[in-house]
Design a protein around this motif. Sequence first.
Motif, PDB file in Angstrom:
ATOM      1  N   UNK A   1      44.116  28.655  23.533  1.00 25.45           N
ATOM      2  CA  UNK A   1      44.461  28.092  25.005  1.00 25.45           C
ATOM      3  C   UNK A   1      46.036  28.546  25.251  1.00 25.45           C
ATOM      4  N   UNK A   2      46.698  27.714  26.005  1.00 25.83           N
ATOM      5  CA  UNK A   2      48.255  27.964  26.026  1.00 25.83           C
ATOM      6  C   UNK A   2      48.511  28.628  27.490  1.00 25.83           C
ATOM      7  N   UNK A   3      49.595  29.130  27.642  1.00 25.03           N
ATOM      8  CA  UNK A   3      50.044  29.684  28.934  1.00 25.03           C
ATOM      9  C   UNK A   3      49.648  31.085  28.912  1.00 25.03           C
ATOM     10  N   UNK A   4      48.738  31.612  29.835  1.00 26.87           N
ATOM     11  CA  UNK A   4      48.338  33.035  29.837  1.00 26.87           C
ATOM     12  C   UNK A   4      48.935  33.710  31.217  1.00 26.87           C
ATOM     13  N   UNK A   5      49.423  34.984  31.422  1.00 25.65           N
ATOM     14  CA  UNK A   5      49.972  35.695  32.499  1.00 25.65           C
ATOM     15  C   UNK A   5      48.494  36.409  32.944  1.00 25.65           C
ATOM     16  N   UNK A   6      48.421  36.357  34.412  1.00 26.59           N
ATOM     17  CA  UNK A   6      47.402  37.124  35.043  1.00 26.59           C
ATOM     18  C   UNK A   6      47.825  37.642  36.529  1.00 26.59           C
ATOM     19  N   UNK A   7      47.249  38.551  36.979  1.00 21.42           N
ATOM     20  CA  UNK A   7      47.636  38.820  38.255  1.00 21.42           C
ATOM     21  C   UNK A   7      46.904  38.320  39.317  1.00 21.42           C
ATOM     22  N   UNK A   8      47.741  37.528  40.525  1.00 25.03           N
ATOM     23  CA  UNK A   8      47.337  36.810  41.605  1.00 25.03           C
ATOM     24  C   UNK A   8      47.212  37.873  42.774  1.00 25.03           C
ATOM     25  N   UNK A   9      46.075  37.663  43.663  1.00 26.95           N
ATOM     26  CA  UNK A   9      45.814  38.476  44.911  1.00 26.95           C
ATOM     27  C   UNK A   9      47.053  38.625  45.652  1.00 26.95           C
ATOM     28  N   UNK A  10      47.086  39.634  46.537  1.00 27.16           N
ATOM     29  CA  UNK A  10      48.148  39.889  47.679  1.00 27.16           C
ATOM     30  C   UNK A  10      47.181  40.383  48.933  1.00 27.16           C
ATOM     31  N   UNK A  11      47.858  39.809  49.949  1.00 28.36           N
ATOM     32  CA  UNK A  11      47.002  40.117  51.112  1.00 28.36           C
ATOM     33  C   UNK A  11      46.872  41.669  51.706  1.00 28.36           C
ATOM     34  N   UNK A  12      45.934  42.254  52.040  1.00 29.74           N
ATOM     35  CA  UNK A  12      45.609  43.638  52.109  1.00 29.74           C
ATOM     36  C   UNK A  12      46.882  44.419  53.422  1.00 29.74           C
ATOM     37  N   UNK A  13      47.644  43.349  54.055  1.00 32.23           N
ATOM     38  CA  UNK A  13      48.712  43.758  55.057  1.00 32.23           C
ATOM     39  C   UNK A  13      49.849  44.038  54.221  1.00 32.23           C
ATOM     40  N   UNK A  14      50.132  43.729  53.137  1.00 35.50           N
ATOM     41  CA  UNK A  14      51.287  43.567  52.303  1.00 35.50           C
ATOM     42  C   UNK A  14      51.397  44.807  51.369  1.00 35.50           C
ATOM     43  N   UNK A  15      50.064  45.763  51.209  1.00 34.05           N
ATOM     44  CA  UNK A  15      50.243  46.743  50.195  1.00 34.05           C
ATOM     45  C   UNK A  15      49.755  47.971  51.313  1.00 34.05           C
ATOM     46  N   UNK A  16      50.059  49.230  50.854  1.00 33.67           N
ATOM     47  CA  UNK A  16      49.997  50.407  51.410  1.00 33.67           C
ATOM     48  C   UNK A  16      49.889  51.365  50.328  1.00 33.67           C
ATOM     49  N   UNK A  17      48.678  52.310  50.774  1.00 34.63           N
ATOM     50  CA  UNK A  17      48.373  53.611  49.815  1.00 34.63           C
ATOM     51  C   UNK A  17      49.419  54.248  49.537  1.00 34.63           C
ATOM     52  N   UNK A  18      49.816  54.638  48.244  1.00 37.11           N
ATOM     53  CA  UNK A  18      50.887  55.657  47.910  1.00 37.11           C
ATOM     54  C   UNK A  18      50.312  57.005  48.298  1.00 37.11           C
ATOM     55  N   UNK A  19      51.352  57.847  48.835  1.00 44.18           N
ATOM     56  CA  UNK A  19      50.745  59.419  49.244  1.00 44.18           C
ATOM     57  C   UNK A  19      51.331  60.017  47.887  1.00 44.18           C
ATOM     58  N   UNK A  20      51.006  61.482  47.880  1.00 44.66           N
ATOM     59  CA  UNK A  20      51.601  62.323  46.568  1.00 44.66           C
ATOM     60  C   UNK A  20      53.026  61.915  46.511  1.00 44.66           C
ATOM     61  N   UNK A  21      53.909  61.786  47.312  1.00 50.49           N
ATOM     62  CA  UNK A  21      55.093  61.527  46.913  1.00 50.49           C
ATOM     63  C   UNK A  21      55.524  60.088  46.351  1.00 50.49           C
TER      64      UNK A  21
ATOM     65  N   UNK B   1      45.858  27.258  30.333  1.00 57.22           N
ATOM     66  CA  UNK B   1      44.384  27.051  29.866  1.00 57.22           C
ATOM     67  C   UNK B   1      44.311  26.222  28.929  1.00 57.22           C
ATOM     68  N   UNK B   2      43.327  25.515  28.860  1.00 59.20           N
ATOM     69  CA  UNK B   2      42.901  24.539  27.615  1.00 59.20           C
ATOM     70  C   UNK B   2      42.072  25.290  26.590  1.00 59.20           C
ATOM     71  N   UNK B   3      42.054  25.075  25.549  1.00 58.58           N
ATOM     72  CA  UNK B   3      41.450  25.724  24.461  1.00 58.58           C
ATOM     73  C   UNK B   3      39.881  25.457  24.657  1.00 58.58           C
ATOM     74  N   UNK B   4      39.138  26.658  24.491  1.00 61.37           N
ATOM     75  CA  UNK B   4      37.925  26.862  24.611  1.00 61.37           C
ATOM     76  C   UNK B   4      37.202  27.448  23.463  1.00 61.37           C
ATOM     77  N   UNK B   5      35.974  27.587  23.309  1.00 56.13           N
ATOM     78  CA  UNK B   5      35.258  28.291  22.317  1.00 56.13           C
ATOM     79  C   UNK B   5      35.453  29.793  22.520  1.00 56.13           C
ATOM     80  N   UNK B   6      35.793  30.322  23.514  1.00 55.01           N
ATOM     81  CA  UNK B   6      35.892  31.664  23.521  1.00 55.01           C
ATOM     82  C   UNK B   6      37.463  31.975  23.231  1.00 55.01           C
ATOM     83  N   UNK B   7      38.313  30.948  23.874  1.00 54.08           N
ATOM     84  CA  UNK B   7      39.977  31.020  23.568  1.00 54.08           C
ATOM     85  C   UNK B   7      40.321  29.797  22.915  1.00 54.08           C
ATOM     86  N   UNK B   8      39.950  29.596  21.502  1.00 52.84           N
ATOM     87  CA  UNK B   8      40.618  28.407  20.940  1.00 52.84           C
ATOM     88  C   UNK B   8      42.000  28.069  20.793  1.00 52.84           C
TER      89      UNK B   8
END
Length: 102
Positions: A56-76, A47-54
Motif C-alpha cells: 500500500x502507501x503513497x503512489x505517484x501516477x499521471x493524471x489526465x490533461x484536457x486536450x486543449x492544454x496539449x499540442x503535437x510536437x513537430x520535428x523541431x 492506496x490501502x494494502x490489497x492482495x495485489x499490493x500488500x
Amino acid sequence: MAAKIKKGDNVVVLTGKDKGRTGQVLKVLPTENRVVVQGINMVQRHTRPTQMDPQGGIKNKEASLHLSNVAIADANGKPTRVGFREEDGKKVRFAKTTGDVI
C-alpha cells in the motif's frame, strides 16, 4: 471525425504547472476530451494494502490533461496544429508548421 492526438504521439504542454514540458501520450479519453501524458501532471494517490499490493502507501501516477492544454510536437519539438490531407489515397495527419507527416 479523425483524432488529432493519438496514443504514442509526442506532445507539448501549453498551460499549467508543466508548461513547456514534452511527453508521450499513454492514453486518450475521447469521451472526456482528455489525455494522459507520460511523466506529466503527476499526482499522489494514497492506496490501502490489497492482495495485489500488500505494501500500500503513497503512489505517484499521471493524471489526465484536457486536450486543449496539449499540442503535437513537430520535428523541431515546437507545438503545432494538426491538419489532414490525402496522400496516395490515404488520409494522413501533418504538422501545420513544417508540413511533415505525423
